[in-house]
Design a protein around this motif. Structure first.
Motif, short mmCIF file in Angstrom:
data_model
loop_
_atom_site.label_atom_id
_atom_site.label_comp_id
_atom_site.label_asym_id
_atom_site.label_seq_id
_atom_site.Cartn_x
_atom_site.Cartn_y
_atom_site.Cartn_z
N HIS A 274 -7.43 8.14 -4.51
CA HIS A 274 -6.39 8.76 -5.53
C HIS A 274 -6.52 8.26 -6.99
CE1 HIS A 274 -5.05 10.54 -1.73
NE2 HIS A 274 -4.58 9.38 -1.33
N ARG B 53 0.92 -1.37 -0.04
CA ARG B 53 -0.01 0.00 -0.04
C ARG B 53 0.90 1.37 0.12
NH1 ARG B 53 -1.35 4.15 -0.46
NH2 ARG B 53 -2.98 5.42 0.58
N GLU C 284 -7.51 15.33 0.56
CA GLU C 284 -6.30 15.43 1.28
C GLU C 284 -5.06 16.15 1.02
OE1 GLU C 284 -4.76 11.51 2.75
OE2 GLU C 284 -4.13 11.02 0.96
#
Ligand code: FAD
Ligand code: LAC
Ligand code: ZN
Length: 462
Positions: free
Chosen positions: A389, A329, A419
């Motif tokens: 994203h 990740r 963010e």
């Protein structure tokens, strides 16, 4: 208006000649952003070493009407930390906070610490851990991204589900307004009602209202017992159902992250490792992280074992196996950047969030828009916040793609910046999620604090 040399000379007088970088090769690293998409030329890169120096730099730039671009680690992904390409080089400087790298002693009784704006997220975390505590915000750019940058962008990361964004970590702030006035407090009072709360006002303002110089940061307990799982789900909707079960059934849940097959392929090749779980056709992977004072494995396994939405599980609790799972990740953005470099063209990035109920629909729209454009899409993100994203490689018509995806995001009640911030990259689409009245009020507020309009021009400004 004083002459060009005058300002550079005055800046040298304020911070010392060694900290005013004017040579092309010395400025270069500060003038292109992390993605390679945004770059510009400045008159100088100025590196003040104290709050009074920042105040004097801002006053000097104000006198000459020269714009100031605050910069921390320069890992921002929306072009807000580098000079504007459309402005003349002589009209802007970069103000780097890298010399604000001091960390105070951990106040274990208050569970707080004071950090300079240039301290990295990783250094904050390591400092807290050396005293048996921890930091509540964490993300892959931790060793370069700074406290000041994270405050300015209200950074999120993987632990938002449990500890909130950077805003929630702020117990106090010290900042310099564009006029050179210093505001805020580092006393760290857990509560106070006395008018404007500077941390609230400045967090997320992306360097448009002032320069953050120091912050009083909350610390969290260090939870030594961890359990991390990689889990397959047959669809985004199934992943959202599993998220709900995890939130209600696992007390020590830290993070629930989303990895799509496209992202998994790229990151696996980049790190040279096969994933222990392969997502089902049309499915996704979840990366679930838990940390507690007691081993959270039983709680986690109980939820995973009873959920009809789990298709394949790998679980790790020892540090090295856990780190290997987290890499799948953590290193996706790095893998995308390496691919973009190999292709010789920067990634077109969107950072959107919708209420989780609508996440599957958003993903569908995003994939269709990529097919229509003919580009390659690599989605991944923070499932718990409905934040994906969307990374596009080889995009032909970014305007059309953004109009389709961001328009749908707005219709679904979402945001065009979950963010990363608006920066210059997203400014033109801000009216999709903010009313004319809100944008006018924001502009008037900026004008009141920055009457000479020197702070970070173009950022947050449609
Ligand atoms: P910079 O890039 O230097 O600046 C960012 C913005 O803040 C600019 O507008 C700048 O003008 C302003 N600014 C910087 N310092 C100050 C200051 N002291 N005072 C006032 N304004 C200032 N972000 C997330 O939220 N979550 C993630 O999970 C995440 N993962 C990332 C992973 C990678 C690999 C990368 C490259 C980036 C990632 N980011 C993430 C984006 C980025 O790291 C964050 O936005 C971070 O907060 C930026 O910090 P910085 O110090 O690099 O700021
Ligand atoms: C991440 C960054 C790109 O989540 O926000 O990895
Ligand atoms: Zn992210």
């Amino acid at each position: 208006m004083l002459g060009e040399m005058d300002l550079v000379d005055r800046l040298r007088g304020i911070v010392g000649a060694d900290h005013v970088l004017v040579d092309d090769d010395l400025r270069a690293g500060y003038e292109t952003d992390w993605t390679g998409r945004w770059a510009g030329t400045s008159k100088a890169v100025v590196r003040p070493g104290s709050t009074p120096e920042v105040a004097a730099v801002l006053r000097a730039c104000g006198e000459d009407g020269v714009a100031v671009i605050p910069q921390g680690g320069n890992t921002g992904l929306v072009g807000g930390s580098v000079p504007r390409s459309e402005r003349p080089p002589g009209s802007q400087i970069v103000l780097s906070t890298r010399r604000f790298d001091a960390l105070g002693e951990v106040d274990a009784r208050a569970m707080q610490v004071t950090a300079g704006a240039g301290v990295t997220i990783g250094a904050w975390r390591a400092h807290a851990r050396s005293c048996g505590l921890d930091a509540g915000v964490d993300f892959a750019a931790r060793d370069t991204a700074t406290i000041g940058g994270a405050i300015a962008t209200n950074a999120g990361g993987s632990r938002v589900l449990r500890f909130g964004t950077m805003r929630r970590q702020l117990a106090g702030i010290e900042a310099v307004l564009p006029t050179g006035d210093v505001v805020g407090s580092l006393a760290g009072l857990p509560k106070e009602t006395a008018g404007i709360h500077w941390p609230s006002l400045l967090c997320g303002s992306e360097g448009t209202l002032g320069v953050v110089t120091r912050a009083r940061l909350r610390l969290i307990p260090h939870f030594p017992e961890t359990a991390t799982a990689m889990v397959g789900a047959a669809s985004v909707d199934d992943a959202v159902e599993l998220l709900a079960a995890l939130r209600s059934g696992v007390a020590d849940l830290d993070a629930v992250e989303l990895i799509t097959p496209e992202a998994l392929d790229l990151v696996s090749a980049h790190i040279g490792a096969d994933p222990p779980v392969v997502p089902p056709a049309d499915g996704v992977l979840l990366l679930i992280d838990c940390a507690g004072h007691r081993d959270p494995s039983d709680d986690l396994l109980a939820v995973l074992g009873s959920s009809p939405h789990v298709v394949g599980t790998a679980i790790a609790s020892d540090p090295s196996r856990r780190a290997r799972l987290l890499d799948f990740r953590d290193r996706i953005t790095e893998a995308i950047a390496a691919t973009a470099t190999a292709l010789g063209s920067p990634t077109f990035k969107l950072d959107v969030a919708v209420p989780v109920t609508h996440l599957a629909e958003l993903m569908h729209t995003a994939r269709e828009a990529a097919v229509a454009d003919g580009c390659r899409i690599i989605p991944f993100g923070h499932l718990a916040e409905g934040n994906v994203h969307l990374n596009h490689l080889g995009v032909r018509d970014p305007e059309q793609l953004a109009a389709t995806v961001l328009g749908r995001v707005a219709e679904l009640g979402g945001t065009i910046s979950a963010e990363h911030g608006i920066g210059v990259a997203k400014a033109r689409w801000l009216p999709l999620i903010r009313s004319r009245a809100e944008l006018d009020a924001q502009r008037r507020l900026a004008e009141a604090l920055d009457p000479l309009r020197i702070m970070n021009p173009g950022v947050l400004a449609p």
